[in-house]
Design an enzyme around this catalytic site. Structure first.
Site, PDB file in Angstrom:
ATOM      1  N   LYS A  98       3.867  13.831  -8.703  1.00 43.78           N
ATOM      2  CA  LYS A  98       2.614  13.097  -8.918  1.00 43.78           C
ATOM      3  C   LYS A  98       1.664  13.806  -9.889  1.00 43.78           C
ATOM      4  CE  LYS A  98       3.429   9.605  -6.128  1.00 43.78           C
ATOM      5  NZ  LYS A  98       3.439   8.195  -6.555  1.00 43.78           N
ATOM      6  N   GLU A 120      -6.454   6.115  -5.278  1.00 45.55           N
ATOM      7  CA  GLU A 120      -5.935   5.756  -3.958  1.00 45.55           C
ATOM      8  C   GLU A 120      -4.777   6.698  -3.646  1.00 45.55           C
ATOM      9  OE1 GLU A 120      -4.609   4.495  -6.692  1.00 45.55           O
ATOM     10  OE2 GLU A 120      -2.529   4.931  -6.162  1.00 45.55           O
ATOM     11  N   SER A 391      11.839  14.389  -5.748  1.00 40.69           N
ATOM     12  CA  SER A 391      10.491  14.008  -6.196  1.00 40.69           C
ATOM     13  C   SER A 391       9.405  14.824  -5.519  1.00 40.69           C
ATOM     14  CB  SER A 391      10.249  12.517  -5.970  1.00 40.69           C
ATOM     15  OG  SER A 391      10.417  12.190  -4.607  1.00 40.69           O
TER      16      SER A 391
HETATM   17  C1  LIG Z   1       7.368  12.779  -3.038  1.00 38.42           C
HETATM   18  C2  LIG Z   1       7.206  11.328  -3.376  1.00 38.42           C
HETATM   19  N1  LIG Z   1       8.239  10.669  -3.932  1.00 38.42           N
HETATM   20  C3  LIG Z   1       8.144   9.360  -4.258  1.00 38.42           C
HETATM   21  C4  LIG Z   1       6.983   8.647  -3.993  1.00 38.42           C
HETATM   22  C5  LIG Z   1       6.955   7.189  -4.317  1.00 38.42           C
HETATM   23  O1  LIG Z   1       6.074   6.846  -5.330  1.00 38.42           O
HETATM   24  P1  LIG Z   1       6.616   6.396  -6.742  1.00 38.42           P
HETATM   25  O2  LIG Z   1       7.611   5.329  -6.495  1.00 38.42           O
HETATM   26  O3  LIG Z   1       5.450   5.947  -7.500  1.00 38.42           O
HETATM   27  O4  LIG Z   1       7.261   7.593  -7.354  1.00 38.42           O
HETATM   28  C6  LIG Z   1       5.872   9.293  -3.426  1.00 38.42           C
HETATM   29  C7  LIG Z   1       4.627   8.579  -3.172  1.00 38.42           C
HETATM   30  O5  LIG Z   1       3.692   9.067  -2.614  1.00 38.42           O
HETATM   31  C8  LIG Z   1       5.989  10.679  -3.105  1.00 38.42           C
HETATM   32  O6  LIG Z   1       4.977  11.347  -2.548  1.00 38.42           O
END
Ligand SMILES: Cc1ncc(COP(=O)(O)O)c(C=O)c1O
Length: 424
Positions: A98, A120, A391
């Site tokens: 993020k 948000e 992620s």
């Molecule tokens: C670690 C992590 N992966 C994935 C996501 C999913 O969001 P996005 O699809 O925008 O990557 C989030 C959302 O908070 C997250 O914290």
């Protein structure tokens, strides 16, 4: 081969459409803010006016810790009989991908002369990243967060506050990401002159989906070069979990033009793929697989909705995937068949969470665990070389994981009696 932005043809860039999806479905009061943002995105980010990109990348490296490693997962590679490489966004400052977007947007707000940040958050990762970026760049910051999410992601609420952000609980609806976005848009409509809204995914009205994808594309630009350097070739598949879709769009962008690289967006299958139209509940967040076309948060896209067009309540064990919409560009890529929409249920995600933790010594975010659940399910079909984006890290999820694991039979989980009374 591709370079920067496959969909940034004249049409997509000028009106923010991705095939039938995208657009700017907002109240008139917000149009001047979107026009101003579109102009700033074009000048600073796309044309690098005033050296914006050099400053962005310098701060991403020095403050954020980029580049993140691409690591071979030795035990998983052996277990699944395929080469598995991990793009370690969990090692980015803040513990998730993020920050790439939050730092880009807070910096852009500074270049635009704004002096207040709002955002948000769902899982709290975007809120945390925004609070960190705002502190780093000396901007006051307010984060809207649903009450239900506040209760299940408490460590991130503390982190935001400790970084000096104000956290505004949102009590409407189910108290999750959908309501938090609506509330932030209401704040923005009243404060556009001095405030920038740092949206946390590739959702919302144009130019947000393009701009957030562009800030997150650093993931795949690095990964594409790293995988070639380490293995001498491109992967057969790239896997990434999808909530709104910023992790997927960032992980896929540089590979879109590589026709032999299969791209899998793994959503939350929740407890079931069926929907209860009468109760207005979808016990999943598998928008790409099961959603229909509609408008939410300023964009036409795929949504979980009933036959009246009312948005359904979504569900996932992971707060960050628990969203009834998805980014318009990702919806278009799935329709075109360039991206395969997949989903993994809560049980499989929890199993994968424990698998990565015990096999590789990496505790992933529950969101991330969905991608590993899919790797396990489809290990025979994904080819010989697979890149999975980690992620985020799972520290924020430990209470939820212990609670949810206790309720289920998860074969590879540690003995849950170890934790009794320990965390609560
Ligand atoms: C670690 C992590 N992966 C994935 C996501 C999913 O969001 P996005 O699809 O925008 O990557 C989030 C959302 O908070 C997250 O914290």
């Amino acid at each position: 081969m591709t370079d920067a932005t496959h969909t940034d043809d004249e049409n997509a860039e000028s009106d923010g459409r991705f095939g039938r999806y995208g657009g700017q479905y907002v109240p008139e009061a917000l149009m001047p803010a979107l026009e101003e943002l579109e102009d700033a995105y074009g000048r600073y980010v796309l044309e690098n006016e005033d050296g914006f990109l050099e400053e962005f990348h310098r701060r991403l490296d020095d403050f954020g810790g980029r580049p993140t490693p691409l690591q071979r997962a030795d035990r998983l590679s052996e277990r699944y009989d395929t080469e598995v490489y991990l793009k370690r966004e969990d090692l980015l400052h803040g513990g998730a991908h993020k920050l790439n977007n939050a730092l880009g947007q807070v910096l852009l707000a500074k270049y635009m002369g704004k002096d207040r940040i709002i955002a948000e958050t769902g899982a709290g990762q975007h809120g945390t990243a925004t609070a960190m970026a705002a502190a780093h760049l000396g901007m006051p910051c307010t984060i809207y967060m649903g009450e239900r999410d506040i209760n299940r992601q408490r460590p991130n609420v503390f982190r935001m506050k400790i970084n000096g952000a104000e956290v505004q609980p949102v009590t409407t609806g189910r108290g999750t990401l959908k309501e938090a976005i609506s509330e932030t848009m209401r704040d923005w409509a009243a404060t556009v002159e001095d405030t920038h809204y740092v949206i946390g995914s590739v959702v919302g009205p144009h130019p947000f989906p393009s701009m957030v994808r562009e800030f997150q594309a650093v993931i795949s630009r690095e990964a594409r070069a790293q995988v070639q350097e380490k293995t001498g070739r491109l992967p057969d598949a790239v896997l990434a979990c999808a909530g709104g879709g910023s992790n997927t769009m960032g992980s896929f962008e540089a590979f879109i033009g590589d026709d032999d690289v299969d791209l899998y967006a793994v959503e939350a299958g929740g407890s079931s793929l069926s929907v209860d139209e009468e109760a207005g509940v979808a016990p999943n967040s598998a928008t790409l697989s099961t959603g229909g076309e509609g408008v939410l948060h300023g964009a036409r896209t795929k949504l979980l909705q009933d036959h009246h067009g009312q948005i359904m309540e979504s569900h996932s064990v992971s707060a960050g995937l628990d969203y009834a919409g998805v980014g318009p560009e990702l919806a278009a890529l799935a329709d075109e068949g360039r991206v395969t929409a997949a989903n993994v249920d809560d049980d499989a995600a929890l199993e994968a969470f424990h698998r990565l933790s015990t096999d590789e010594g990496i505790i992933p975010a529950l969101e991330t665990a969905h991608a590993f659940g899919y790797l396990k399910q489809r290990q025979d079909e994904l080819g010989d070389l697979v890149v999975v984006t980690v992620s985020g890290r799972g520290d924020k999820d430990l209470e939820t994981v212990i609670e949810e694991t206790e309720k289920r039979e998860i074969g590879n989980a540690p003995d849950m009696s170890l934790f009794s009374g320990g965390l609560r």
